[in-house]
Design an enzyme around this catalytic site. Structure first.
Site, PDB file in Angstrom:
ATOM      1  N   CYS A 276       0.792  -1.242   0.000  1.00 17.31           N
ATOM      2  CA  CYS A 276       0.000   0.000   0.000  1.00 17.31           C
ATOM      3  C   CYS A 276       0.819   1.285   0.000  1.00 17.31           C
ATOM      4  O   CYS A 276       0.794   2.033  -0.970  1.00 17.31           O
ATOM      5  CB  CYS A 276      -0.924   0.005   1.210  1.00 17.31           C
TER       6      CYS A 276
HETATM    7  N1  LIG Z   1      -2.648  -6.146   1.767  1.00 14.20           N
HETATM    8  C1  LIG Z   1      -3.156  -5.148   2.452  1.00 14.20           C
HETATM    9  O1  LIG Z   1      -2.883  -5.021   3.618  1.00 14.20           O
HETATM   10  C2  LIG Z   1      -4.110  -4.138   1.810  1.00 14.20           C
HETATM   11  C3  LIG Z   1      -4.730  -3.201   2.649  1.00 14.20           C
HETATM   12  C4  LIG Z   1      -5.626  -2.302   2.110  1.00 14.20           C
HETATM   13  C5  LIG Z   1      -5.874  -2.313   0.745  1.00 14.20           C
HETATM   14  N2  LIG Z   1      -5.255  -3.218  -0.076  1.00 14.20           N
HETATM   15  C6  LIG Z   1      -5.606  -3.194  -1.495  1.00 14.20           C
HETATM   16  O2  LIG Z   1      -6.441  -4.312  -1.789  1.00 14.20           O
HETATM   17  C7  LIG Z   1      -6.169  -4.792  -3.106  1.00 14.20           C
HETATM   18  C8  LIG Z   1      -5.774  -6.256  -3.046  1.00 14.20           C
HETATM   19  O3  LIG Z   1      -4.564  -6.360  -2.291  1.00 14.20           O
HETATM   20  P1  LIG Z   1      -4.093  -7.725  -1.655  1.00 14.20           P
HETATM   21  O4  LIG Z   1      -3.029  -7.362  -0.691  1.00 14.20           O
HETATM   22  O5  LIG Z   1      -5.241  -8.526  -1.190  1.00 14.20           O
HETATM   23  O6  LIG Z   1      -3.452  -8.434  -2.938  1.00 14.20           O
HETATM   24  P2  LIG Z   1      -3.054  -9.964  -3.085  1.00 14.20           P
HETATM   25  O7  LIG Z   1      -2.036 -10.029  -4.169  1.00 14.20           O
HETATM   26  O8  LIG Z   1      -2.768 -10.574  -1.755  1.00 14.20           O
HETATM   27  O9  LIG Z   1      -4.403 -10.640  -3.599  1.00 14.20           O
HETATM   28  C9  LIG Z   1      -4.980 -10.379  -4.838  1.00 14.20           C
HETATM   29  C10 LIG Z   1      -5.570 -11.678  -5.352  1.00 14.20           C
HETATM   30  O10 LIG Z   1      -6.221 -11.393  -6.585  1.00 14.20           O
HETATM   31  C11 LIG Z   1      -5.993 -12.473  -7.469  1.00 14.20           C
HETATM   32  N3  LIG Z   1      -6.225 -11.991  -8.819  1.00 14.20           N
HETATM   33  C12 LIG Z   1      -5.417 -11.299  -9.645  1.00 14.20           C
HETATM   34  N4  LIG Z   1      -6.035 -11.034 -10.801  1.00 14.20           N
HETATM   35  C13 LIG Z   1      -7.274 -11.562 -10.704  1.00 14.20           C
HETATM   36  C14 LIG Z   1      -8.378 -11.611 -11.579  1.00 14.20           C
HETATM   37  N5  LIG Z   1      -8.348 -11.037 -12.791  1.00 14.20           N
HETATM   38  N6  LIG Z   1      -9.472 -12.249 -11.149  1.00 14.20           N
HETATM   39  C15 LIG Z   1      -9.518 -12.842  -9.931  1.00 14.20           C
HETATM   40  N7  LIG Z   1      -8.495 -12.830  -9.062  1.00 14.20           N
HETATM   41  C16 LIG Z   1      -7.395 -12.190  -9.452  1.00 14.20           C
HETATM   42  C17 LIG Z   1      -4.571 -12.894  -7.166  1.00 14.20           C
HETATM   43  O11 LIG Z   1      -4.317 -14.229  -7.591  1.00 14.20           O
HETATM   44  C18 LIG Z   1      -4.527 -12.753  -5.644  1.00 14.20           C
HETATM   45  O12 LIG Z   1      -4.904 -13.944  -4.990  1.00 14.20           O
HETATM   46  C19 LIG Z   1      -5.097  -3.868  -3.663  1.00 14.20           C
HETATM   47  O13 LIG Z   1      -5.702  -2.839  -4.376  1.00 14.20           O
HETATM   48  C20 LIG Z   1      -4.447  -3.305  -2.432  1.00 14.20           C
HETATM   49  O14 LIG Z   1      -3.851  -2.047  -2.667  1.00 14.20           O
HETATM   50  C21 LIG Z   1      -4.380  -4.134   0.436  1.00 14.20           C
END
Ligand SMILES: NC(=O)c1ccc[n+]([C@@H]2O[C@H](COP(=O)([O-])OP(=O)(O)OC[C@H]3O[C@@H](n4cnc5c(N)ncnc54)[C@H](O)[C@@H]3O)[C@@H](O)[C@H]2O)c1
Length: 441
Positions: A276
């Site tokens: 993030c």
């Molecule tokens: N990790 C955190 O602490 C956090 C906190 C707040 C916000 N976010 C935001 O949330 C969002 C997701 O982050 P995350 O950390 O969960 O990412 P992540 O990489 O852990 O998870 C994303 C998932 O999406 C899947 N994916 C990718 N393309 C896809 C598609 N076309 N269809 C279906 N699945 C698909 C991936 O395989 C993965 O499992 C981002 O925008 C991030 O900025 C993350």
């Protein structure tokens, strides 16, 4: 309120709504569990990664801090299944999208994952579905990019289908807050969408705050992360200034934190990490350009934070110099490669930049991290050699010319590290008192 809205509200209020989560990562998986555990709704998880889908369907997890028992129970409830068959996207009444939003090599928003997901939904969109974007992004994404793609289905937003943005505020490893207890911001692109999304999240989350629009919700998330990024940069800059003056920033922060108002503590470190804070602020920078605006605080904070690993390695080199040792050929152990303490997520971790800089200057580098046993290949550092965590023993520590604490995991035996290391670089304020072999950086 239209007939479609009323029907969906009815499903929400009776808990008979079928929820779908697209992207089962650090955000999507806990969200799915929150709906299962608290709302007892039917949940379908979608992911392109079949390994994750298979593990979840066997009741296994791939995220350390998401307890294995929670996933096993979710699986045993009969309410959950995971799939990579996107034809099932038409089945849930509500779809929440939590796919990655990284930056491109040119540090511009990479909307590929969101665009692919939304286009997959648009192909199967049916009347009465509520779509909520959770991925962090620039203001206007939901109203522009997502809406345009979904409208391509021929259905009308606010009448046939509904659309909102609700940012995730997940803080992996936080023992005091979890998905259900972190207040949730929700903004719809129209009144019905906002009301529906608010009602939906209220099933699983203790406090839901509805804001005026999806754009306000998008900007709220960016503001929170920019606030952190800028304040971390400030404290990193102060650390370097005070260091020249012979003042320990950690002493200053401990003292300043006694003020009961008007001061909020941020800690310095070896650089920014995680999915993030190093990335999200630049989503605003990119969008601001469209309005002829620059984001000077974001750029300045980015510049300071990006330079921290170099500052730390310079400090380490100075420490070795004192011992008449060149960095080239010296053995350096990096302690901690997850981006923050007590989690297993190494994304964007400054430890990789530290290892890159050390190797570039000729050091022999190893690492220890109890939570990341094998260093994954990283997008920004593809050239780093394959490495595995070394057991933290007296012999390993004695063999090093320097030990660099990059992440302060709780389980590490810091008295042993202090006793057995000839030179210690502490970027996390682990050792509060001055020690002859410790350099704070
Ligand atoms: N990790 C955190 O602490 C956090 C906190 C707040 C916000 N976010 C935001 O949330 C969002 C997701 O982050 P995350 O950390 O969960 O990412 P992540 O990489 O852990 O998870 C994303 C998932 O999406 C899947 N994916 C990718 N393309 C896809 C598609 N076309 N269809 C279906 N699945 C698909 C991936 O395989 C993965 O499992 C981002 O925008 C991030 O900025 C993350």
């Amino acid at each position: 309120m239209s007939e479609v809205t009323t029907a969906l509200l009815e499903k929400i209020s009776t808990g008979t709504i079928h929820v779908g989560i697209v992207g089962l990562g650090y955000v999507g998986l806990p969200l799915a569990l929150a709906f299962l555990e608290r709302a007892k709704t039917k949940v379908t998880g979608f992911d392109v990664d079949e390994r994750k889908v298979n593990l979840l369907n066997q009741g296994e997890t791939y995220i350390m801090h998401m307890g294995k028992d929670r996933v096993r129970l979710a699986n045993a409830s009969g309410l959950f299944h995971a799939t990579s068959n996107f034809d099932e996207l038409c089945e849930p009444d509500a779809l929440m999208i939590a796919v990655p939003t990284p930056l491109t090599a040119q540090r511009e928003p990479d909307m590929k994952y969101v665009a692919d997901t939304v286009s997959a939904i648009a192909k199967r969109l049916r009347r009465g579905q509520l779509i909520v974007l959770e991925s962090t992004t620039y203001p206007g994404t939901t109203d522009e990019l997502v809406r345009q793609s979904l409208d391509g289905s021929g259905l009308k937003c606010g009448e046939d289908y509904f659309l909102a943005f609700s940012p995730e505020r997940e803080d992996p490893g936080n023992k005091h807050f979890n998905t259900a207890t972190i207040p949730k911001i929700v903004g719809g692109v129209d009144a019905d969408s906002g009301a529906l999304a608010t009602a939906l999240y209220s099933l699983a989350i203790e406090q839901v705050i509805q804001v005026r629009s999806a754009r306000v919700a998008e900007a709220t998330k960016l503001t929170e992360n920019i606030f952190r990024g800028v304040n971390i940069a400030l404290v990193n800059e102060l650390k370097m200034v005070y260091e020249r003056m012979g003042i320990d920033i950690w002493d200053v922060l401990a003292a300043a934190s006694t003020k009961p108002f008007g001061f909020m503590r941020f800690n310095p470190g070896p650089g920014l990490g995680g999915h993030c804070i190093p990335l999200d602020p630049f989503y605003l920078t990119w969008k601001a350009r469209e309005y002829g605006m620059s984001t000077r605080f974001i750029e300045l904070a980015g510049e300071i934070n990006i330079n921290m690993p170099r500052y730390v390695v310079d400090k380490l080199q100075t420490g070795l110099n004192e011992a008449r040792k060149p960095l080239k050929g010296s053995k350096v152990l990096v302690l901690g490669i997850a981006y923050k303490k007590d989690i297993d997520d190494p994304r964007e971790s400054p430890s990789f930049e530290l290892m890159h800089l050390l190797l570039e200057r000729g050091a022999i580098v190893q690492y220890h991290d109890p939570h990341v046993l094998v260093a994954p290949s990283m997008r920004s550092w593809p050239h780093l050699p394959a490495m595995a965590s070394q057991p933290l023993t007296k012999a390993l520590l004695n063999a090093q010319d320097a030990v660099l604490i990059a992440t302060d995991h709780t389980g590490v035996d810091y008295p042993l590290v202090l006793r057995e290391s000839s030179l210690l670089i502490d970027t996390r304020g682990v050792y509060q008192n001055p020690e002859p072999n410790v350099l704070k950086a």
